[in-house]
Write an enzyme that holds these catalytic residues in place. Structure first.
Site, PDB file in Angstrom:
ATOM      1  N   LYS A  13       7.272  -4.006  -8.923  1.00  0.00           N
ATOM      2  CA  LYS A  13       8.223  -3.667 -10.114  1.00  0.00           C
ATOM      3  C   LYS A  13       9.723  -3.742  -9.427  1.00  0.00           C
ATOM      4  O   LYS A  13      10.706  -4.343 -10.195  1.00  0.00           O
ATOM      5  CB  LYS A  13       8.127  -2.150 -10.300  1.00  0.00           C
ATOM      6  CG  LYS A  13       6.683  -2.105 -11.350  1.00  0.00           C
ATOM      7  CD  LYS A  13       6.695  -0.359 -11.807  1.00  0.00           C
ATOM      8  CE  LYS A  13       6.920   0.626 -10.817  1.00  0.00           C
ATOM      9  NZ  LYS A  13       5.916   0.709  -9.607  1.00  0.00           N
ATOM     10  N   ARG A  88       6.722   9.135 -16.027  1.00  0.00           N
ATOM     11  CA  ARG A  88       5.424   8.859 -15.282  1.00  0.00           C
ATOM     12  C   ARG A  88       4.329   9.903 -16.102  1.00  0.00           C
ATOM     13  O   ARG A  88       3.113   9.540 -16.053  1.00  0.00           O
ATOM     14  CB  ARG A  88       5.546   9.123 -13.891  1.00  0.00           C
ATOM     15  CG  ARG A  88       6.205   7.982 -13.507  1.00  0.00           C
ATOM     16  CD  ARG A  88       6.280   8.588 -11.633  1.00  0.00           C
ATOM     17  NE  ARG A  88       6.965   7.298 -10.928  1.00  0.00           N
ATOM     18  CZ  ARG A  88       7.266   7.448  -9.767  1.00  0.00           C
ATOM     19  NH1 ARG A  88       7.246   8.593  -9.188  1.00  0.00           N
ATOM     20  NH2 ARG A  88       7.769   6.318  -8.900  1.00  0.00           N
ATOM     21  N   ARG A 127       3.751  -2.905   3.895  1.00  0.00           N
ATOM     22  CA  ARG A 127       5.293  -2.768   3.857  1.00  0.00           C
ATOM     23  C   ARG A 127       5.914  -2.157   4.978  1.00  0.00           C
ATOM     24  O   ARG A 127       5.639  -1.197   5.460  1.00  0.00           O
ATOM     25  CB  ARG A 127       5.690  -2.124   2.357  1.00  0.00           C
ATOM     26  CG  ARG A 127       7.087  -2.070   2.103  1.00  0.00           C
ATOM     27  CD  ARG A 127       7.283  -1.912   0.650  1.00  0.00           C
ATOM     28  NE  ARG A 127       6.754  -0.456   0.235  1.00  0.00           N
ATOM     29  CZ  ARG A 127       6.805  -0.057  -0.975  1.00  0.00           C
ATOM     30  NH1 ARG A 127       7.324  -0.775  -1.787  1.00  0.00           N
ATOM     31  NH2 ARG A 127       6.127   1.014  -1.272  1.00  0.00           N
ATOM     32  N   ARG A 160       7.614   3.543   5.868  1.00  0.00           N
ATOM     33  CA  ARG A 160       7.612   4.771   5.007  1.00  0.00           C
ATOM     34  C   ARG A 160       6.653   5.547   5.151  1.00  0.00           C
ATOM     35  O   ARG A 160       5.425   5.045   5.121  1.00  0.00           O
ATOM     36  CB  ARG A 160       8.228   4.699   3.881  1.00  0.00           C
ATOM     37  CG  ARG A 160       9.456   3.786   3.622  1.00  0.00           C
ATOM     38  CD  ARG A 160      10.108   3.687   2.145  1.00  0.00           C
ATOM     39  NE  ARG A 160       9.044   3.860   1.249  1.00  0.00           N
ATOM     40  CZ  ARG A 160       9.100   3.479  -0.081  1.00  0.00           C
ATOM     41  NH1 ARG A 160      10.314   2.659  -0.406  1.00  0.00           N
ATOM     42  NH2 ARG A 160       8.068   3.538  -0.698  1.00  0.00           N
ATOM     43  N   ARG A 171      -1.338   8.509  -3.545  1.00  0.00           N
ATOM     44  CA  ARG A 171      -0.096   8.046  -4.639  1.00  0.00           C
ATOM     45  C   ARG A 171      -0.974   7.493  -5.731  1.00  0.00           C
ATOM     46  O   ARG A 171      -0.756   7.625  -6.899  1.00  0.00           O
ATOM     47  CB  ARG A 171       0.696   7.104  -3.961  1.00  0.00           C
ATOM     48  CG  ARG A 171       1.850   7.647  -3.115  1.00  0.00           C
ATOM     49  CD  ARG A 171       2.727   6.695  -2.446  1.00  0.00           C
ATOM     50  NE  ARG A 171       3.529   5.996  -3.220  1.00  0.00           N
ATOM     51  CZ  ARG A 171       4.173   5.084  -2.874  1.00  0.00           C
ATOM     52  NH1 ARG A 171       3.954   4.354  -1.800  1.00  0.00           N
ATOM     53  NH2 ARG A 171       5.085   4.160  -3.766  1.00  0.00           N
TER      54      ARG A 171
END
Length: 216
Positions: A13, A88, A127, A160, A171
């Site tokens: 996204k 969401r 990431r 992160r 998540r």
């Protein structure tokens, strides 16, 4: 043009949002970015948000709704927006409907970037982010020239807390609660499903076809 961008974490996204903003001139409103700025500020709200983000849990609706409401009041959002990370839940979707009805600015399209969960897990856990400039890398798909060092500014790269394997799995489990949103917007004739496992350029080509049709 009022557009919502939806998809599970790691669906791409953010990459598509950058291209949409550059090509169609609407601001990218990301709850994730707003949350992280709040965390960096060290305020009471920021500390509360940090506990949710670090564990991979969803931020409560009442907090998220207030953050978005405040963002809509800013000047650049008056000409349209690309909303990323909100809504969401159905409660958030209903709250958004109320806000936009008051503003007389209905949603034009909902872009759903679909990617299978096993692909998302691989994407997210690899990431890395630059501590200095915020540039994003990936250990497999977009590694830096020197491991752990940003190509752009020489800053240190880090993972992160919400990109660890444990947090990512949490998540993805939490985001299953967003599934009713897909039917909600599909039933209203607003949903456009984009296959997110295609090359980035092809994903954006499909996105652009939808948005150009809206522009007329």
């Amino acid at each position: 043009m009022q557009v919502i961008l939806v998809g599970l974490p790691g669906a791409g996204k953010g990459t598509q949002a950058e291209r949409i903003t550059a090509s169609f001139g609407i601001p990218h409103i990301s709850t994730g970015d707003m949350f992280r700025r709040a965390v960096a500020s060290g305020t009471e709200l920021g500390n509360t948000l940090k506990s949710y983000l670090d564990s991979g849990r969803l931020v409560p609706d009442e907090i998220t709704i207030e953050v978005v409401r405040n963002r809509f009041k800013e000047e650049d959002a008056q000409r349209g927006f690309l909303l990323d990370g909100f809504p969401r839940t159905l409660q958030q979707a209903n709250a958004l409907d109320v806000m936009l009805d008051e503003l007389q600015r209905p949603i034009d399209a909902v872009l759903y970037i679909h990617v299978n969960e096993d692909v998302l897990l691989s994407r997210l856990t690899g990431r890395r982010i630059c501590k200095n400039c915020g540039a994003t890398y990936h250990t497999v798909f977009q590694p830096p020239k020197q491991e752990g060092i940003c190509d752009r500014c020489g800053g240190e790269l880090y993972q992160r807390a919400d990109d660890t394997v444990e947090a990512v799995k949490t998540r993805l489990e939490q985001y299953q609660h967003t599934a009713p949103l897909i039917d909600y917007y599909r039933n209203r004739g607003l949903l456009h499903q984009i296959e997110g496992e295609q090359p980035i350029d092809k994903v954006f080509e499909d996105v652009s076809k939808v948005l150009r049709a809206i522009e007329g």
